[in-house]
Design a protein around this motif. Structure first.
Motif, PDB file in Angstrom:
ATOM      1  N   GLN A   1      15.278  -4.790  20.403  1.00 27.81           N
ATOM      2  CA  GLN A   1      15.621  -4.643  18.938  1.00 27.81           C
ATOM      3  C   GLN A   1      17.108  -4.544  18.955  1.00 27.81           C
ATOM      4  O   GLN A   1      17.894  -5.064  18.230  1.00 27.81           O
ATOM      5  CB  GLN A   1      15.035  -3.656  18.084  1.00 27.81           C
ATOM      6  N   GLU A   2      17.701  -3.659  19.915  1.00 23.94           N
ATOM      7  CA  GLU A   2      19.075  -3.254  19.847  1.00 23.94           C
ATOM      8  C   GLU A   2      19.832  -4.728  20.486  1.00 23.94           C
ATOM      9  O   GLU A   2      20.863  -5.106  19.899  1.00 23.94           O
ATOM     10  CB  GLU A   2      19.449  -2.148  20.867  1.00 23.94           C
TER      11      GLU A   2
ATOM     12  N   ALA B   1      12.403  -0.843  21.686  1.00 27.03           N
ATOM     13  CA  ALA B   1      13.900  -0.369  21.184  1.00 27.03           C
ATOM     14  C   ALA B   1      14.908  -1.103  21.834  1.00 27.03           C
ATOM     15  O   ALA B   1      15.813  -1.703  21.028  1.00 27.03           O
ATOM     16  CB  ALA B   1      13.891   1.256  21.479  1.00 27.03           C
TER      17      ALA B   1
ATOM     18  N   ARG C   1      20.061  -7.360  17.699  1.00 28.29           N
ATOM     19  CA  ARG C   1      20.834  -7.124  16.362  1.00 28.29           C
ATOM     20  C   ARG C   1      22.115  -8.189  16.249  1.00 28.29           C
ATOM     21  O   ARG C   1      22.731  -8.523  17.324  1.00 28.29           O
ATOM     22  CB  ARG C   1      21.529  -5.959  16.426  1.00 28.29           C
TER      23      ARG C   1
END
Length: 61
Positions: A50-51, A47, A54
């Motif tokens: 992924q953040e 997570a 971005r």
């Protein structure tokens, strides 16, 4: 619960070859290799990766 490579592939939506390349290049999420060679990922690491990965859609003028 740790994630398998298959879990991460489904979450991220890329091929195994792409995830393997990102791993070799140091661009993928942190992974842990267990005795016997199995690879696992912590959900919070995926997570966070992924953040951090971005691309902002904000247009700068």
């Amino acid at each position: 619960m740790p994630l398998t490579k298959a879990d991460v592939l489904m979450m991220v939506g890329v091929s195994k070859a792409t995830l393997d390349r990102w791993t070799r290049e140091g661009l993928g999420p942190t992974r842990y290799v267990l005795p016997g060679g199995s690879v696992r990922y912590r959900p919070e690491d995926v997570a966070a990766w992924q953040e951090a990965s971005r691309i902002s859609s904000k247009v700068v003028r």
